[in-house]
Motif scaffolding. Structure first.
Motif, PDB file in Angstrom:
ATOM      1  N   ALA A  57       0.818  -1.221   0.000  1.00 17.28           N
ATOM      2  CA  ALA A  57       0.000   0.000   0.000  1.00 17.28           C
ATOM      3  C   ALA A  57       0.851   1.269   0.000  1.00 17.28           C
ATOM      4  N   PHE A  58       2.156   1.115   0.143  1.00 23.81           N
ATOM      5  CA  PHE A  58       3.037   2.294   0.165  1.00 23.81           C
ATOM      6  C   PHE A  58       3.965   2.367  -1.052  1.00 23.81           C
ATOM      7  N   ALA A  59       3.850   1.354  -1.934  1.00 22.85           N
ATOM      8  CA  ALA A  59       4.812   1.278  -3.045  1.00 22.85           C
ATOM      9  C   ALA A  59       4.789   2.554  -3.890  1.00 22.85           C
ATOM     10  N   GLU A  60       3.607   3.043  -4.184  1.00 21.20           N
ATOM     11  CA  GLU A  60       3.511   4.216  -5.055  1.00 21.20           C
ATOM     12  C   GLU A  60       4.056   5.467  -4.369  1.00 21.20           C
ATOM     13  N   ALA A  61       3.641   5.646  -3.115  1.00 21.31           N
ATOM     14  CA  ALA A  61       4.100   6.841  -2.385  1.00 21.31           C
ATOM     15  C   ALA A  61       5.619   6.816  -2.184  1.00 21.31           C
ATOM     16  N   ILE A  62       6.160   5.658  -1.860  1.00 25.24           N
ATOM     17  CA  ILE A  62       7.613   5.580  -1.638  1.00 25.24           C
ATOM     18  C   ILE A  62       8.358   5.743  -2.965  1.00 25.24           C
ATOM     19  N   TRP A  92      10.735   2.266   7.200  1.00 22.90           N
ATOM     20  CA  TRP A  92      10.501   3.441   8.059  1.00 22.90           C
ATOM     21  C   TRP A  92       9.662   4.486   7.327  1.00 22.90           C
ATOM     22  N   PRO A  93       9.975   4.801   6.055  1.00 19.74           N
ATOM     23  CA  PRO A  93       9.074   5.708   5.328  1.00 19.74           C
ATOM     24  C   PRO A  93       7.641   5.184   5.272  1.00 19.74           C
ATOM     25  N   ALA A  94       7.468   3.856   5.130  1.00 16.34           N
ATOM     26  CA  ALA A  94       6.110   3.309   5.092  1.00 16.34           C
ATOM     27  C   ALA A  94       5.394   3.560   6.417  1.00 16.34           C
ATOM     28  N   LEU A  95       6.088   3.351   7.532  1.00 14.19           N
ATOM     29  CA  LEU A  95       5.464   3.600   8.842  1.00 14.19           C
ATOM     30  C   LEU A  95       5.088   5.074   8.989  1.00 14.19           C
ATOM     31  N   LEU A  96       5.984   5.955   8.558  1.00 16.35           N
ATOM     32  CA  LEU A  96       5.726   7.388   8.683  1.00 16.35           C
ATOM     33  C   LEU A  96       4.556   7.812   7.787  1.00 16.35           C
ATOM     34  N   LEU A  97       4.527   7.286   6.569  1.00 11.42           N
ATOM     35  CA  LEU A  97       3.430   7.613   5.638  1.00 11.42           C
ATOM     36  C   LEU A  97       2.108   7.081   6.171  1.00 11.42           C
ATOM     37  N   LEU A 116       4.307  13.272  10.033  1.00 15.48           N
ATOM     38  CA  LEU A 116       5.739  13.128  10.325  1.00 15.48           C
ATOM     39  C   LEU A 116       6.544  13.150   9.032  1.00 15.48           C
ATOM     40  N   ASN A 117       7.683  13.836   9.070  1.00 20.18           N
ATOM     41  CA  ASN A 117       8.531  13.971   7.881  1.00 20.18           C
ATOM     42  C   ASN A 117       9.229  12.668   7.514  1.00 20.18           C
ATOM     43  N   LEU A 118       9.408  12.467   6.222  1.00 12.70           N
ATOM     44  CA  LEU A 118      10.222  11.350   5.731  1.00 12.70           C
ATOM     45  C   LEU A 118      11.706  11.734   5.778  1.00 12.70           C
ATOM     46  N   PRO A 119      12.604  10.738   5.725  1.00 21.66           N
ATOM     47  CA  PRO A 119      14.037  11.060   5.731  1.00 21.66           C
ATOM     48  C   PRO A 119      14.423  11.975   4.558  1.00 21.66           C
ATOM     49  N   THR A 120      15.346  12.881   4.829  1.00 19.31           N
ATOM     50  CA  THR A 120      15.935  13.662   3.746  1.00 19.31           C
ATOM     51  C   THR A 120      16.936  12.795   2.991  1.00 19.31           C
TER      52      THR A 120
END
Ligand SMILES: [Zn+2]
Length: 600
Positions: free
Chosen positions: A194-199, A310-315, A333-337
């Motif tokens: 469910a996060f593939a597109e956003a990531i 981690w980006p998936a958890l944050l998203l 919450l912000n994703l990693p830079t």
């Protein structure tokens, strides 16, 4: 000026850490954080020990202690090691705090509410003799794909295929050799697809990442599967859902809880400052907008957790995956830079191995050598972008030829000559083109070295700083102030030494992120007073929510040098310097090589 989060990988508390561990994440993140602070940014550097999971449970059983007792023991060892290296954590805590449990459960609940956590029935292995769950990696058997006999329940190291333990032919427990039983068990899974597109969209916008990290991360998106985030285990964070909360046999999986540590440690830090919302400036777009940057430091085996999971958890918590949703009480919450991953360090051509004694622990290293000698080696020759070998011969060579004969010698001869002939920093007369040229080389270093550190090119950065040192040594040799002995040459001698000392001072500032311990000493040799390179301290604290107390690393890093050339004041008194670095006798190479493999 930005808010810069330095999120440093969490060392696992099942034993002391060796220098391979700290070369990958510890020293590089400290160099970066020290530089960013000196350059005026507001840095929050957090981490802690990772203390849950099966390996700690298994080792505690073997040692006849509780998992908590085992974690207590190694948490303290690791805190002392990182302190010895001078790593400037704003907070180095642990995953067994009540604050951490609460933050992990808050993320779990938020993800569950938004539909990103789903329950599934799976087959789990149990040990018939203990009734305990056998984790995948503690099951061994023959690979059904290639026939390799030493395949593990999670993967075959021979053909590289991912496996489920029930696929293994002739499965057996690696703990006691018995045949596991497979039973149905219910677990929660994170819906990663469910996060593939956003990531994917986020990765497409990443700039300046190391190309291998970006490529590796993109490839992971091609085959995302739901991933189990709970385990049949007693040691871990309880599952915060009705019907699960009080079950002693189900816990949140260690990888899920550990990666949330960056956030929970930031929140703990804020609570300890007395401003419980202060963490949001590093994490929340709502609170701070675009000037909050997050840099994550780790070894390459952990990339997947930082660039995908981690980006998936944050998203998901922020309500920004395929299923949308609402942010929880912590807000968006912000994703990693940037995910800054290093490669592996090997030791004399071999993989580090505690069991085979191919190892040197941080503590043993610091008992025999100075922290800055190791920090120098890691910065100049560490595994920044390639797998790299640590050899004792190379360590001694770099220490003696570069640190002692290059930088140490420049410091020593310029200060002792000025102390002997003037007893103070001499005044400068008019400058020759040679004087101006070397002063300019040092000044220009602030731009070049700083930019390289900001881009995580520390090897090139310390090379540039050492180039300033080499230019200064060349300048001294050519100007030969020791020959300027007559009365009429005295003023020129003073000018040359003034210039040399100014370059020493500048080079020392350029080297401060890398060599903070010796930088403080050089600063004092030049007559400086107070803190030049702030150091962490170990503080015994109470758990904020009533749990047992524990040691943390913290410090006041608002003091100390800025990233700029500071003009020396003529007339500042100088005394004869003590050597800043220790020359190593080449016999230590054989001594250390003899220690390797001992006890095997
Ligand atoms: Zn295989």
């Amino acid at each position: 000026m930005s808010h810069v989060l330095a999120a440093v990988a969490w060392p696992y508390a099942n034993g002391p850490r060796h220098i391979g561990h700290v070369s990958g994440f510890g020293v590089p993140s400290d160099v970066f954080s020290r530089y960013m602070r000196m350059a005026g940014h507001d840095v929050l550097m957090v981490s802690g020990t990772d203390e849950h999971g099966t390996p700690i449970q298994v080792q505690a059983d073997a040692d006849g202690v509780t998992p908590r007792e085992l974690a207590d023991r190694y948490n303290r060892v690791i805190v002392e090691d990182l302190h010895g290296l001078g790593l400037s954590y704003d907070l180095f805590t642990r995953t067994t705090t009540r604050n951490h449990y609460a933050v992990v459960q808050e993320l779990f609940e938020g993800l569950h509410r938004n539909g990103y956590i789903v329950a599934r029935t799976t087959l789990g292995a149990i040990s018939p003799s203990t009734g305990r769950t056998l984790p995948d990696r503690y099951i061994e058997g023959t690979c059904p794909i290639c026939g390799y006999e030493g395949a593990r329940g999670d993967q075959c190291d021979n053909c590289g295929n991912q496996l489920d333990p029930e696929q293994l032919i002739n499965p057996r427990s690696r703990i006691n050799g018995e045949t596991p039983q497979f039973v149905e068990t219910e677990h929660f899974f994170l819906d990663l697809p469910a996060f593939a597109e956003a990531i994917g969209g986020w990765l497409d916008q990443r700039e300046n990442w190391r190309p291998n990290v970006l490529k590796f991360s993109r490839n992971l998106l091609d085959d995302l599967q739901p991933r189990a985030i709970t385990r049949d285990l007693e040691w871990g964070v309880p599952i915060p859902l009705d019907g699960w909360r009080d079950r002693a046999d189900k816990r949140i999986y260690v990888w899920f809880d550990a990666v949330i540590g960056y956030l929970s440690a930031s929140i703990e830090w804020a609570r300890r400052t007395g401003d419980p919302d202060a963490w949001r400036q590093w994490w929340s777009s709502d609170a701070q907008g675009k000037d909050a940057l997050g840099y994550y430091f780790m070894g390459k085996d952990n990339i997947v957790f930082h660039s995908v999971i981690w980006p998936a958890l944050l998203l998901g918590y922020s309500g920004a995956g395929d299923k949308a949703g609402e942010p929880g009480e912590l807000g968006k919450l912000n994703l990693p830079t940037e995910v800054v991953s290093s490669e592996y360090l090997t030791m004399e051509g071999k993989k580090f191995s505690s069991s085979r004694r191919v190892v040197i622990y941080v503590r043993d290293f610091l008992e025999r050598y100075d922290a800055d000698a190791l920090r120098y080696f890691i910065a100049a020759a560490g595994p920044e972008s390639n797998d790299t070998d640590f050899t004792w011969a190379e360590f001694v060579r770099r220490n003696n030829d570069e640190l002692v004969a290059g930088w140490g010698n420049l410091v020593n001869r310029s200060i002792s000559m000025a102390a002997k002939n003037f007893g103070e920093i001499p005044a400068a007369g008019s400058f020759t083109p040679e004087d101006l040229a070397v002063l300019e080389v040092a000044k220009a270093g602030f731009d070049t070295v700083g930019e390289l550190i900001a881009k995580h090119r520390q090897k090139a950065a310390i090379g540039e700083a050492m180039r300033v040192v080499a230019e200064a040594n060349k300048y001294l040799s050519e100007q030969a102030p020791w020959k300027l002995k007559s009365e009429e040459e005295k003023a020129r001698q003073g000018t040359v030494l003034h210039v040399a000392l100014q370059v020493v001072s500048d080079a020392n500032t350029l080297l401060t992120p890398f060599l903070p311990h010796s930088a403080q000493k050089v600063f004092e040799l030049l007559g400086g007073e107070g803190v030049h390179a702030p150091m962490p301290r170990i503080e015994e604290v109470e758990d904020l929510d009533g749990g047992p107390g524990y040691p943390v690393l913290t410090g006041d890093y608002t003091v100390g040098a800025r990233w700029e050339s500071v003009p020396l004041v003529a007339g500042t008194s100088l005394s004869a310097p003590k050597p800043v670095f220790r020359k190593l006798d080449p016999s230590v190479i054989d001594e250390e090589l003899a220690r390797l493999g001992e006890g095997s």
